[in-house]
Design a protein around this motif. Sequence first.
Motif, mmCIF file in Angstrom:
data_model
loop_
_atom_site.group_PDB
_atom_site.id
_atom_site.type_symbol
_atom_site.label_atom_id
_atom_site.label_comp_id
_atom_site.label_asym_id
_atom_site.label_seq_id
_atom_site.Cartn_x
_atom_site.Cartn_y
_atom_site.Cartn_z
ATOM 1 N N LEU A 34 10.138 0.777 2.615
ATOM 2 C CA LEU A 34 9.066 0.691 3.599
ATOM 3 C C LEU A 34 7.725 0.533 2.912
ATOM 4 O O LEU A 34 7.549 0.960 1.767
ATOM 5 C CB LEU A 34 9.051 1.953 4.457
ATOM 6 N N GLY A 35 6.791 -0.058 3.623
ATOM 7 C CA GLY A 35 5.478 -0.229 3.020
ATOM 8 C C GLY A 35 4.392 -0.405 4.045
ATOM 9 O O GLY A 35 4.646 -0.548 5.248
ATOM 10 N N TRP A 36 3.182 -0.369 3.531
ATOM 11 C CA TRP A 36 1.991 -0.638 4.321
ATOM 12 C C TRP A 36 1.232 -1.791 3.666
ATOM 13 O O TRP A 36 1.027 -1.795 2.446
ATOM 14 C CB TRP A 36 1.081 0.589 4.379
ATOM 15 N N LEU A 37 0.852 -2.720 4.476
ATOM 16 C CA LEU A 37 -0.010 -3.809 4.051
ATOM 17 C C LEU A 37 -1.180 -3.862 5.020
ATOM 18 O O LEU A 37 -1.105 -3.315 6.102
ATOM 19 C CB LEU A 37 0.762 -5.133 4.032
ATOM 20 N N ALA A 50 4.014 1.221 -1.010
ATOM 21 C CA ALA A 50 5.418 1.099 -0.638
ATOM 22 C C ALA A 50 6.192 2.299 -1.142
ATOM 23 O O ALA A 50 5.773 2.975 -2.093
ATOM 24 C CB ALA A 50 6.027 -0.187 -1.201
ATOM 25 N N ILE A 51 7.330 2.541 -0.498
ATOM 26 C CA ILE A 51 8.192 3.654 -0.876
ATOM 27 C C ILE A 51 9.634 3.189 -0.791
ATOM 28 O O ILE A 51 10.018 2.453 0.121
ATOM 29 C CB ILE A 51 7.929 4.884 0.013
ATOM 30 N N ALA A 97 5.841 -2.265 7.239
ATOM 31 C CA ALA A 97 6.846 -3.281 6.960
ATOM 32 C C ALA A 97 8.103 -2.631 6.413
ATOM 33 O O ALA A 97 8.032 -1.605 5.734
ATOM 34 C CB ALA A 97 6.313 -4.295 5.958
ATOM 35 N N ALA A 98 9.238 -3.254 6.689
ATOM 36 C CA ALA A 98 10.523 -2.730 6.230
ATOM 37 C C ALA A 98 11.404 -3.867 5.739
ATOM 38 O O ALA A 98 11.433 -4.943 6.341
ATOM 39 C CB ALA A 98 11.232 -1.985 7.360
ATOM 40 N N TYR A 104 10.293 -7.560 -1.677
ATOM 41 C CA TYR A 104 9.848 -8.287 -0.488
ATOM 42 C C TYR A 104 8.791 -7.492 0.271
ATOM 43 O O TYR A 104 7.838 -8.057 0.820
ATOM 44 C CB TYR A 104 11.025 -8.587 0.430
ATOM 45 N N VAL A 105 8.951 -6.189 0.325
ATOM 46 C CA VAL A 105 7.946 -5.354 0.993
ATOM 47 C C VAL A 105 6.594 -5.533 0.304
ATOM 48 O O VAL A 105 5.580 -5.769 0.956
ATOM 49 C CB VAL A 105 8.368 -3.880 0.983
#
Length: 123
Positions: A34-37, A50-51, A97-98, A104-105
């Motif tokens: 998972l991530g944040w953009l 991202a994690i 985002a997942a 890719y994240v």
Amino acid sequence: QVHLVESGGGLVQPGGSLRLSCVASTDAFTSYNLGWLRQAPGKEREFVAAISYDGVNTYYADSVKGRFTISRDNAKNTVYMQMNDLKPEDTAVYYCAADSNSAYVMQGLSDYWGQGTLVTVSS
């Protein structure tokens, strides 16, 4: 299919804090990195944090290291991002985002995206 819903955005003064949340509707939450953009007005979307699927590995953009912390609660199907010492340049729409592929994240190529939540840092 994964449906992502962000929350927690808002208006905050410089130096303030916010916590973003993203809830995922899937029975396979632990399969996804998972991530944040974020995307600021007039700019391209950029990676923030991202994690990994198991929460062991985290990754940050240089611009937020030491100020933002990403975490996940697999029991709640939720990923968080604690944002401290916010700056005006952090103003953007933040997207969750997942993807099963962590690269890719971070590259903004995720299969699944939320609708975004607006963070405005201003006095």
